[in-house]
Design an enzyme around this catalytic site. Sequence first.
Site, mmCIF file in Angstrom:
data_model
loop_
_atom_site.group_PDB
_atom_site.id
_atom_site.type_symbol
_atom_site.label_atom_id
_atom_site.label_comp_id
_atom_site.label_asym_id
_atom_site.label_seq_id
_atom_site.Cartn_x
_atom_site.Cartn_y
_atom_site.Cartn_z
ATOM 1 N N ASP A 47 1.243 0.149 2.382
ATOM 2 C CA ASP A 47 0.650 -1.015 3.058
ATOM 3 C C ASP A 47 0.672 -2.227 2.126
ATOM 4 O O ASP A 47 0.925 -3.362 2.568
ATOM 5 C CB ASP A 47 -0.799 -0.731 3.466
ATOM 6 C CG ASP A 47 -0.900 0.142 4.710
ATOM 7 O OD1 ASP A 47 0.034 0.122 5.535
ATOM 8 O OD2 ASP A 47 -1.912 0.860 4.845
ATOM 9 N N LYS A 96 -6.599 8.404 5.792
ATOM 10 C CA LYS A 96 -5.977 7.753 4.634
ATOM 11 C C LYS A 96 -6.746 7.952 3.332
ATOM 12 O O LYS A 96 -6.161 8.150 2.279
ATOM 13 C CB LYS A 96 -5.852 6.243 4.879
ATOM 14 C CG LYS A 96 -4.715 5.840 5.795
ATOM 15 C CD LYS A 96 -4.621 4.313 5.803
ATOM 16 C CE LYS A 96 -3.629 3.810 6.805
ATOM 17 N NZ LYS A 96 -3.385 2.383 6.705
HETATM 18 P P1 NAP Z 1 -11.555 -1.247 8.303
HETATM 19 O O1 NAP Z 1 -11.328 -0.483 7.043
HETATM 20 O O2 NAP Z 1 -12.432 -0.682 9.350
HETATM 21 O O3 NAP Z 1 -12.097 -2.710 7.872
HETATM 22 C C1 NAP Z 1 -12.472 -3.628 8.860
HETATM 23 C C2 NAP Z 1 -12.719 -4.981 8.202
HETATM 24 O O4 NAP Z 1 -12.974 -5.935 9.238
HETATM 25 C C3 NAP Z 1 -13.943 -5.010 7.279
HETATM 26 O O5 NAP Z 1 -13.680 -5.904 6.223
HETATM 27 C C4 NAP Z 1 -15.017 -5.559 8.211
HETATM 28 O O6 NAP Z 1 -16.090 -6.198 7.531
HETATM 29 C C5 NAP Z 1 -14.234 -6.569 8.993
HETATM 30 N N1 NAP Z 1 -14.833 -6.933 10.269
HETATM 31 C C6 NAP Z 1 -14.946 -6.162 11.378
HETATM 32 N N2 NAP Z 1 -15.538 -6.847 12.380
HETATM 33 C C7 NAP Z 1 -15.807 -8.092 11.881
HETATM 34 C C8 NAP Z 1 -16.406 -9.267 12.422
HETATM 35 N N3 NAP Z 1 -16.842 -9.290 13.690
HETATM 36 N N4 NAP Z 1 -16.483 -10.355 11.639
HETATM 37 C C9 NAP Z 1 -16.034 -10.348 10.365
HETATM 38 N N5 NAP Z 1 -15.462 -9.256 9.793
HETATM 39 C C10 NAP Z 1 -15.346 -8.146 10.543
HETATM 40 O O7 NAP Z 1 -10.169 -1.543 9.030
HETATM 41 P P2 NAP Z 1 -8.710 -1.708 8.362
HETATM 42 O O8 NAP Z 1 -8.044 -0.388 8.345
HETATM 43 O O9 NAP Z 1 -8.852 -2.450 7.098
HETATM 44 O O10 NAP Z 1 -7.948 -2.587 9.464
HETATM 45 C C11 NAP Z 1 -8.260 -3.966 9.655
HETATM 46 C C12 NAP Z 1 -7.229 -4.562 10.595
HETATM 47 O O11 NAP Z 1 -5.940 -4.533 9.980
HETATM 48 C C13 NAP Z 1 -7.081 -3.796 11.911
HETATM 49 O O12 NAP Z 1 -6.924 -4.721 12.966
HETATM 50 C C14 NAP Z 1 -5.802 -3.003 11.720
HETATM 51 O O13 NAP Z 1 -5.117 -2.791 12.945
HETATM 52 C C15 NAP Z 1 -5.003 -3.926 10.838
HETATM 53 N N6 NAP Z 1 -4.011 -3.229 10.009
HETATM 54 C C16 NAP Z 1 -2.716 -3.608 10.142
HETATM 55 C C17 NAP Z 1 -1.762 -3.006 9.373
HETATM 56 C C18 NAP Z 1 -0.341 -3.442 9.539
HETATM 57 O O14 NAP Z 1 0.562 -2.749 9.038
HETATM 58 N N7 NAP Z 1 -0.085 -4.555 10.168
HETATM 59 C C19 NAP Z 1 -2.094 -1.999 8.447
HETATM 60 C C20 NAP Z 1 -3.450 -1.643 8.321
HETATM 61 C C21 NAP Z 1 -4.395 -2.265 9.129
HETATM 62 P P3 NAP Z 1 -17.409 -5.367 7.068
HETATM 63 O O15 NAP Z 1 -17.068 -4.737 5.739
HETATM 64 O O16 NAP Z 1 -18.460 -6.385 6.985
HETATM 65 O O17 NAP Z 1 -17.670 -4.336 8.142
#
Ligand code: NAP
Length: 272
Positions: free
Chosen positions: A104, A67
Amino acid sequence: MAMDVFGLLGNPVEHSLSPPMHEAAYDELGLEARYVTFEPAVDDLGAAIEGARTLGITGLNVTIPFKQDVLETDAVAVDEMATRIGAVNTIDFSGSEPTGHNTDASGALRALRMHDVTVEGATAVVVGAGGAGRAISFGLADAGATVEIANRTESTAHELADEVPNATGHGLEDGTLEALLSGADVLVNATSVGLEEDATPVPADALYDGLAVLDAVYRPLETRLLRDAAAAGATTVDGAWMLLYQGVEAFELWTGREPPVEAMNDALRSRL
Ligand code: NAP
């Protein structure tokens, strides 16, 4: 008339729900179209996009890990919102040049609005400042919300809040979410906490009747956060709504047609 081909670029893509969701739309409208998945090598993203254009592919979605990388290629003209977010999840080949978009942000907003959640003038707490948190924070701010961004790595929250209008960054230390939520209308979980685990990033006693809670996590559909929110009397919006509407918005961009939202939703939910 030639068949339209759409697809998804990512790695891995085998568990993606986009193919059945989009193919349900083609079936419903009687379109001659297919939606296929591609896993190019990381270094070949630009070549993959050029190749898709050469082959006459009509539209591509883009997912992890590509992305952000789309912005580094010169294969697409990236629109303003996707540039601000720093990520492209939809490429449209239907015009004179390939264009990059981020659905998104608009998908999350539509998910909230179809649950009668008012965003304009609202105070929204976004937990997480990764890819989803960035998109949702920009979307909420542009729609007129004040955005409180709380992230485990606090510096990332501050960096994002510097870019998003009307936003403030915070860490996730004890008591922070309770304090932020006491004056909030909307809560979004944009962390991966709850993904395939019974865990929540938000203390249950910080949730209340009158709050609207969107969880971006959609596996499982009913996360611990949404269970806690429902028990507190809050409005709940699961992650499949966001996934649905990002796909609906991509379908609109590619085809210019009215998307059959119900058929797409049924296809998605039957697989979750
Ligand atoms: P990402 O870029 O890897 O970001 C992950 C986020 O989660 C970061 O803010 C990270 O914090 C935080 N995090 C991870 N483990 C944690 C913990 N144990 N405690 C507190 N914070 C934690 O991932 P992403 O692409 O944003 O995706 C995040 C979620 O959204 C995923 O579950 C994904 O499946 C979902 N999502 C859904 C959609 C939809 O259409 N429904 C679209 C996109 C994503 P740090 O910065 O501190 O590491």
